[in-house]
Scaffold this motif. Structure first.
Motif, PDB file in Angstrom:
ATOM      1  N   UNK A 167       0.833  -1.205   0.000  1.00  0.00           N
ATOM      2  CA  UNK A 167       0.000   0.000   0.000  1.00  0.00           C
ATOM      3  C   UNK A 167       0.867   1.255   0.000  1.00  0.00           C
ATOM      4  N   UNK A 168       1.972   1.220   0.734  1.00  0.00           N
ATOM      5  CA  UNK A 168       2.888   2.364   0.749  1.00  0.00           C
ATOM      6  C   UNK A 168       3.534   2.557  -0.621  1.00  0.00           C
ATOM      7  N   UNK A 169       3.898   1.450  -1.270  1.00  0.00           N
ATOM      8  CA  UNK A 169       4.453   1.543  -2.626  1.00  0.00           C
ATOM      9  C   UNK A 169       3.451   2.214  -3.569  1.00  0.00           C
ATOM     10  N   UNK A 170       2.198   1.837  -3.449  1.00  0.00           N
ATOM     11  CA  UNK A 170       1.169   2.441  -4.297  1.00  0.00           C
ATOM     12  C   UNK A 170       1.061   3.933  -4.022  1.00  0.00           C
ATOM     13  N   UNK A 171       1.065   4.313  -2.768  1.00  0.00           N
ATOM     14  CA  UNK A 171       0.965   5.738  -2.418  1.00  0.00           C
ATOM     15  C   UNK A 171       2.112   6.548  -3.019  1.00  0.00           C
TER      16      UNK A 171
END
Length: 191
Positions: A167-171
């Motif tokens: 999820x952090x990578x997506x952000x």
């Protein structure tokens, strides 16, 4: 296999799809066959043919079910939002073999209308980015970013510390892409 997960006079089609997906996650694409799905579902080796004329038809149904679950995961968020994008990436990270089947070259969506419809429905939340003011091209860019990250996760190509934070990578990817779009729009001669 425990008898609690074997088929017991319920929905044979759904039981075979679930069994095939479990085989896919455990043994990969080469481990999925009609015979093995039947064995895992606790039915005769001929039973799958009532619903699936071929291995490809079974795999198409597994992929269609995967797209339905992907759509459901993204539908919990506002369409076109970063939360929908995070849900997309989280699904791919949680179900790498299924994700590869869904987006891989092995199944023709044109040959399987149920699969084509399910794939189209799963992409609606990402297409909502266009409706939110971004161009269709920008929406494809978002999908390309997410899909690229999802494939890297599914194929185990990221360092463990990064793979643990999809999820952090997506952000970060979406923020960087958004900043680039804003900069391009603000550049002289872009309008």
């Amino acid at each position: 296999m425990s008898t609690s997960t074997a088929y017991h006079h319920g929905n044979l089609r759904a039981a075979l799809i679930a069994a095939a997906e479990a085989l896919l996650e455990k043994a990969g694409l080469e481990g999925v066959s009609l015979r093995e799905a039947a064995r895992a579902a606790g039915v005769s080796h001929n039973a799958p043919y009532r619903h699936f004329p071929s291995r490809e038809a079974l795999l198409a149904a597994v992929a269609a079910a995967g797209f339905a679950r992907l759509a459901a995961a993204m539908d919990t968020a506002e369409p076109g939002s970063r939360a929908a994008c995070r849900a997309y990436l989280g699904f791919a990270a949680a179900h790498p073999a299924l994700y590869r089947l869904m987006f891989g070259p092995g199944l023709s969506k044109d040959a399987h209308p149920e699969l084509r419809a399910a794939a189209g429905a799963a992409m609606r939340p990402l297409r909502a980015i266009s409706a939110a003011g971004a161009s269709r091209e920008a929406a494809v860019g978002v999908w390309a970013l997410l899909h690229g990250l999802a494939v890297l996760l599914a194929d185990g190509q990221l360092a463990d510390d990064l793979a643990a934070r999809p999820e952090e990578l997506a952000e970060v990817a979406l923020a960087t892409y958004g900043a680039g779009l804003r900069a391009a729009a603000a550049a002289p001669g872009s309008g």
